[in-house]
Design a protein around this motif. Structure first.
Motif, PDB file in Angstrom:
ATOM      1  N   SER A  20      86.114  50.035  31.584  1.00 46.61           N
ATOM      2  CA  SER A  20      86.749  49.655  32.859  1.00 46.61           C
ATOM      3  C   SER A  20      88.012  50.472  33.091  1.00 46.61           C
ATOM      4  O   SER A  20      88.222  51.028  34.183  1.00 46.61           O
ATOM      5  N   ARG A  29      86.425  52.891  41.581  1.00 45.67           N
ATOM      6  CA  ARG A  29      86.609  51.476  41.849  1.00 45.67           C
ATOM      7  C   ARG A  29      85.858  50.651  40.803  1.00 45.67           C
ATOM      8  O   ARG A  29      84.706  50.962  40.485  1.00 45.67           O
ATOM      9  N   ILE A  31      84.903  46.654  39.289  1.00 48.85           N
ATOM     10  CA  ILE A  31      84.893  45.187  39.259  1.00 48.85           C
ATOM     11  C   ILE A  31      84.440  44.795  37.867  1.00 48.85           C
ATOM     12  O   ILE A  31      83.309  45.090  37.459  1.00 48.85           O
ATOM     13  N   LYS A  37      88.856  33.961  33.312  1.00 46.87           N
ATOM     14  CA  LYS A  37      90.075  34.738  33.542  1.00 46.87           C
ATOM     15  C   LYS A  37      91.229  34.203  32.710  1.00 46.87           C
ATOM     16  O   LYS A  37      92.083  34.976  32.248  1.00 46.87           O
ATOM     17  N   VAL A  44      92.454  40.873  31.980  1.00 37.98           N
ATOM     18  CA  VAL A  44      92.550  40.788  33.441  1.00 37.98           C
ATOM     19  C   VAL A  44      93.787  41.520  33.938  1.00 37.98           C
ATOM     20  O   VAL A  44      93.739  42.288  34.911  1.00 37.98           O
ATOM     21  N   LYS A  45      94.895  41.306  33.240  1.00 35.76           N
ATOM     22  CA  LYS A  45      96.148  41.960  33.625  1.00 35.76           C
ATOM     23  C   LYS A  45      96.022  43.479  33.526  1.00 35.76           C
ATOM     24  O   LYS A  45      96.473  44.208  34.420  1.00 35.76           O
ATOM     25  N   GLU A  48      93.617  44.741  36.416  1.00 33.79           N
ATOM     26  CA  GLU A  48      94.220  44.607  37.745  1.00 33.79           C
ATOM     27  C   GLU A  48      95.443  45.513  37.898  1.00 33.79           C
ATOM     28  O   GLU A  48      95.664  46.085  38.972  1.00 33.79           O
ATOM     29  N   SER A  49      96.193  45.686  36.831  1.00 31.21           N
ATOM     30  CA  SER A  49      97.360  46.584  36.891  1.00 31.21           C
ATOM     31  C   SER A  49      96.940  48.031  37.117  1.00 31.21           C
ATOM     32  O   SER A  49      97.688  48.819  37.697  1.00 31.21           O
ATOM     33  N   GLY A  52      91.953  47.677  39.340  1.00 29.90           N
ATOM     34  CA  GLY A  52      90.621  47.091  39.377  1.00 29.90           C
ATOM     35  C   GLY A  52      90.631  45.640  39.807  1.00 29.90           C
ATOM     36  O   GLY A  52      91.682  45.054  40.073  1.00 29.90           O
ATOM     37  N   ARG A  53      89.443  45.079  39.881  1.00 31.04           N
ATOM     38  CA  ARG A  53      89.287  43.676  40.265  1.00 31.04           C
ATOM     39  C   ARG A  53      88.476  42.975  39.197  1.00 31.04           C
ATOM     40  O   ARG A  53      87.597  43.590  38.564  1.00 31.04           O
ATOM     41  N   VAL A  54      88.730  41.700  38.992  1.00 30.06           N
ATOM     42  CA  VAL A  54      88.027  40.925  37.972  1.00 30.06           C
ATOM     43  C   VAL A  54      87.441  39.665  38.602  1.00 30.06           C
ATOM     44  O   VAL A  54      88.105  38.993  39.392  1.00 30.06           O
TER      45      VAL A  54
END
Length: 286
Positions: A20, A29, A31, A37, A44-45, A48-49, A52-54
């Motif tokens: 990822s 991109r 996901i 989560k 996740v952090k 997303e940092s 990306g998206r979770v």
């Protein structure tokens, strides 16, 4: 041209998390899917940092639930079925719940994820489905009967699927990693049956293999960063790279010296068996 979209299951740790982050580093991109989560807050952090998206996705959910969540993602160019685990012990120990959960996570779940993605891939006439198998599918060891069985099933399903979806421009890739230094064998990630190991097995290959797995944790030869880099290269067809040279030429990626060695040994035995069987095989037709 917009950057490709990756959908990666099992993004909470190990190869899934590293892949990822590697895809995000390339400005693609991503996901990532995790079971929780909250329990995977650190991963996740990181995702997303990096942009990306979770989403939350448990591969033991119902088929309808999994398909709905995958379709809600929208466009998927690279589908990476990475999530999976092994329960370690003698087959005799496995309860019904443990057996069903292992098969659901490693086989049914990926099937449903693929079903959720295929409609969109067919419409776009493109896409790549990458299924993370294991050397255990080709050279099963004691104590991993359910894991090996689910991965072998995943491979056979992938090979059949490949011929079904080829007319739509959709490709498949099986990845066979050997032992990589992730949390796969770590006490925090390793699952064992609730039933105790029968004493008869203690001094057999089962007990010895379980001890060997314990000793192997943290000493695996495979570098997960290098493994992920080879995966990224073959998936994206990166020119001038080791993995990129294989893009479009193979339907299987073998990672690790141990995986290559064990696969060669297993294949040699397979050839020996069917060669010895030739007279018998030819004796049963009308």
């Amino acid at each position: 041209m917009s950057s490709p979209v990756w959908f990666i299951t099992g993004a909470s740790n190990g190869l899934g998390l590293l892949l990822s982050l590697r895809a995000l580093q390339a400005k693609h991109r991503v996901i990532g899917a995790v079971r929780s989560k909250t329990k995977s807050a650190e991963a996740v952090k990181k995702i997303e940092s990096a942009g990306g998206r979770v989403i939350e996705l448990d591969l033991t959910e119902s088929r309808d639930s999994i398909i709905k969540k995958v379709k809600e993602v929208g466009q998927i160019d690279y589908l990476i079925n990475n999530a999976g685990y092994s329960i370690f012990g003698a087959l005799e120990q496995m309860s019904e719940k443990e057996t069903v959960q292992q098969i659901s996570t490693n086989f049914f779940g990926p099937v449903f994820v693929i079903q959720g993605a295929l409609e969109g891939m067919r419409a776009r006439r493109s896409g790549l489905i990458v299924n993370l198998s294991s050397i255990a599918a080709k050279d099963p060891l004691p104590t991993c009967a359910l894991y090996s069985g689910t991965k072998a099933g995943l491979e056979a399903m992938t090979e059949s699927l490949a011929s079904e979806i080829e007319p739509f421009g959709i490709k498949t890739l099986i990845v066979n990693p050997g032992a990589f230094r992730t949390n796969f064998l770590a006490p925090t990630g390793k699952l064992t049956p609730s039933a105790p190991l029968p004493q008869d097995y203690a001094d057999t290959v089962v007990g010895k293999t379980l001890a060997a797995f314990d000793a192997a944790d943290g000493n695996q030869k495979g570098d997960p960063v290098k493994g992920v880099e080879r995966m990224f290269e073959i998936i994206t067809g990166a020119p001038g790279t080791l993995g990129g040279k294989l893009t479009g030429k193979v339907k299987r990626l073998v990672l690790g010296e141990d995986a290559l060695r064990r696969m060669k040994k297993n294949n040699a035995k397979f050839v020996e068996d069917y060669t010895l069987n030739e007279e018998v095989a030819l004796s049963t037709d009308y």
